[in-house]
Design an enzyme around this catalytic site. Structure first.
Site, PDB file in Angstrom:
ATOM      1  N   LYS A 285       3.471 -15.300   2.481  1.00 48.44           N
ATOM      2  CA  LYS A 285       3.462 -16.069   1.235  1.00 48.44           C
ATOM      3  C   LYS A 285       4.909 -16.366   0.866  1.00 48.44           C
ATOM      4  O   LYS A 285       5.399 -16.061  -0.223  1.00 48.44           O
ATOM      5  CB  LYS A 285       2.754 -15.276   0.132  1.00 48.44           C
ATOM      6  CG  LYS A 285       2.435 -16.072  -1.124  1.00 48.44           C
ATOM      7  CD  LYS A 285       1.479 -17.225  -0.882  1.00 48.44           C
ATOM      8  CE  LYS A 285       1.162 -17.919  -2.213  1.00 48.44           C
ATOM      9  NZ  LYS A 285       0.385 -19.172  -2.014  1.00 48.44           N
TER      10      LYS A 285
ATOM     11  N   ASP B 213      -5.622  -6.780   5.781  1.00 46.73           N
ATOM     12  CA  ASP B 213      -6.820  -6.128   5.273  1.00 46.73           C
ATOM     13  C   ASP B 213      -7.829  -7.176   4.809  1.00 46.73           C
ATOM     14  O   ASP B 213      -9.026  -7.114   5.136  1.00 46.73           O
ATOM     15  CB  ASP B 213      -6.424  -5.205   4.110  1.00 46.73           C
ATOM     16  CG  ASP B 213      -7.501  -4.204   3.766  1.00 46.73           C
ATOM     17  OD1 ASP B 213      -8.580  -4.227   4.382  1.00 46.73           O
ATOM     18  OD2 ASP B 213      -7.270  -3.379   2.857  1.00 46.73           O
TER      19      ASP B 213
ATOM     20  N   TYR C 281       0.814  -1.218   0.000  1.00 47.04           N
ATOM     21  CA  TYR C 281       0.000   0.000   0.000  1.00 47.04           C
ATOM     22  C   TYR C 281       0.850   1.271   0.000  1.00 47.04           C
ATOM     23  O   TYR C 281       0.353   2.356  -0.294  1.00 47.04           O
ATOM     24  CB  TYR C 281      -0.926   0.025   1.219  1.00 47.04           C
ATOM     25  CG  TYR C 281      -2.042  -0.991   1.196  1.00 47.04           C
ATOM     26  CD1 TYR C 281      -2.248  -1.815   0.092  1.00 47.04           C
ATOM     27  CD2 TYR C 281      -2.894  -1.131   2.269  1.00 47.04           C
ATOM     28  CE1 TYR C 281      -3.266  -2.754   0.076  1.00 47.04           C
ATOM     29  CE2 TYR C 281      -3.922  -2.063   2.264  1.00 47.04           C
ATOM     30  CZ  TYR C 281      -4.099  -2.881   1.163  1.00 47.04           C
ATOM     31  OH  TYR C 281      -5.115  -3.806   1.158  1.00 47.04           O
TER      32      TYR C 281
ATOM     33  N   ASP D  83      -2.951 -18.309   1.864  1.00 43.98           N
ATOM     34  CA  ASP D  83      -4.076 -19.030   1.285  1.00 43.98           C
ATOM     35  C   ASP D  83      -4.584 -20.104   2.241  1.00 43.98           C
ATOM     36  O   ASP D  83      -5.811 -20.318   2.378  1.00 43.98           O
ATOM     37  CB  ASP D  83      -3.719 -19.626  -0.080  1.00 43.98           C
ATOM     38  CG  ASP D  83      -2.310 -20.181  -0.150  1.00 43.98           C
ATOM     39  OD1 ASP D  83      -1.568 -20.097   0.848  1.00 43.98           O
ATOM     40  OD2 ASP D  83      -1.927 -20.703  -1.217  1.00 43.98           O
TER      41      ASP D  83
ATOM     42  N   ASP E 227     -11.419  -8.810   7.035  1.00 47.59           N
ATOM     43  CA  ASP E 227     -12.766  -8.745   6.461  1.00 47.59           C
ATOM     44  C   ASP E 227     -13.390 -10.125   6.391  1.00 47.59           C
ATOM     45  O   ASP E 227     -14.596 -10.294   6.622  1.00 47.59           O
ATOM     46  CB  ASP E 227     -12.712  -8.123   5.068  1.00 47.59           C
ATOM     47  CG  ASP E 227     -12.654  -6.607   5.113  1.00 47.59           C
ATOM     48  OD1 ASP E 227     -12.486  -6.055   6.220  1.00 47.59           O
ATOM     49  OD2 ASP E 227     -12.769  -5.969   4.055  1.00 47.59           O
TER      50      ASP E 227
END
Length: 359
Positions: A191, A247, A142, A223, A251
């Site tokens: 990852k 993020d 970001y 994942d 959610d």
């Protein structure tokens, strides 16, 4: 105790839910003998319309002069046509960095009385869920170099994930310190099988864990973590993540609680100062209709009392009031089940304020 709070109501449903959080703060102040002085400043799309800047310097300075900040929500489709750096969300990224708020805490908990609202099967919700997601907030993709160029195949865009060793180490320390006050388990999400930034992340987190022998550390690919949160959320205590992974995973976890309208967050740096906000968006389709769920904003105010003001008893009083109301029959539209009573934003706030007063 007397504290100064800057309010950033923002866009969409932001002003409606912030007003209910302020109602709860006022009730706590009255009940426990505190004074919470609030000032309101523009941020997000409304600030963009007023000043041409989604996070004016005057707003940032007001935040610097406060003990804590309470934010509603920013953004909406009316500003989606703007370039990225001019959008309301760019202002949110800016204030996080300028105020040094590198650690984002997002608790995801099954609230008694709402397990039926979860999309998970009853045998899974019966095991419970109490996850604290610790998200790095001022680094990663970001904030890395980004842009758009033209190549042989047309337009090309790039966003760059960059993490320094110190950025990783400081957020890892936050996660380990918090785990010591919980169940003593940290799962670090990355990852590392593909990304160089994740390999550094895993190495630095492992090194940091050597100073926390009383905390168990496990690593999990993102994942797999996304799958495991659905399969058995009870297995997690503290989840340590990078900016983008946090993020997304927070959610996902919010959906398991029954509604994204229930989840608060705290953004912290190296002091007691913090910025507190619900994790949901501005929901412009609900704005002005007395339909939004104010609970995430109210619980964000409870996190403010705990983390910035050191008022643990008061924070617990608010959280207990929310649980007592939800143990009854009143529900906002997002968590409404057959046979229960629908209420709006203001009425839900009033009910929780009443529960705080009654103790």
């Amino acid at each position: 105790m007397r504290k100064r709070i800057t309010l950033l109501p923002g866009d969409g449903i932001g002003p409606e839910i912030v007003s209910q959080a302020v109602l709860i703060l006022d009730k706590v102040a009255s009940k426990f003998g505190h004074e919470f002085d609030t000032i309101s400043r523009s941020a997000g799309g409304c600030a963009l319309d007023e000043t041409g800047d989604p996070m004016p310097e005057a707003t940032i300075e007001a935040c610097r002069q406060s003990d804590a900040v309470l934010l509603g929500a920013v953004g909406g489709p009316r500003w989606d046509h703007l370039e990225g750096y001019k959008r309301p969300e760019a202002g949110l990224l800016r204030i996080r960095r300028e105020l040094g708020l590198f650690a984002n805490l997002r608790p995801a908990v099954f609230i008694e009385g709402l397990k039926d609202a979860s999309p998970l099967r009853a045998e899974i919700t019966a095991r419970g869920m109490d996850i604290l997601i610790v998200r790095e907030l001022t680094g990663g993709i970001y904030f890395g170099p980004r842009g758009m160029t033209t190549g042989p195949s047309g337009r090309e865009a790039f966003d760059t994930e960059i993490y320094s060793e110190e950025e990783i180490r400081r957020i890892a320390r936050v996660a380990f310190d918090l785990a010591r006050g919980r169940r003593g388990k940290v799962v670090s999400v990355d990852k590392a099988n593909v990304l160089a930034s994740s390999r550094l992340w895993r190495a630095v987190v492992t090194e940091t864990a050597a100073n926390y022998r009383d905390v168990t550390l496990d690593h999990m690919l993102v994942d797999n973590a996304a799958m495991q949160i659905i399969r058995d959320p009870s297995q997690f205590d503290v989840l340590l993540t990078s900016n983008m992974f946090g993020d997304i995973l927070s959610d996902e976890a919010s959906a398991l609680t029954g509604s994204i309208g229930l989840l608060p967050s705290a953004s912290l740096g190296g002091s007691s100062f913090g910025l507190y906000e619900p994790i949901h968006g501005s929901a412009p389709d609900l704005a002005g209709r007395d339909l939004a769920n104010p609970i995430a904003a109210i619980l964000s105010a409870a996190m403010m009392m705990r983390h910035s003001f050191g008022l643990e008893k008061e924070a617990q009083a608010v959280e207990a009031a929310v649980s007592r109301v939800l143990a009854g029959t009143f529900r906002t539209a997002d968590i409404l089940s057959p046979g229960l009573i629908p209420v709006g934003t203001r009425e839900m706030g009033r009910l929780i304020a009443e529960a705080v007063a009654k103790g």
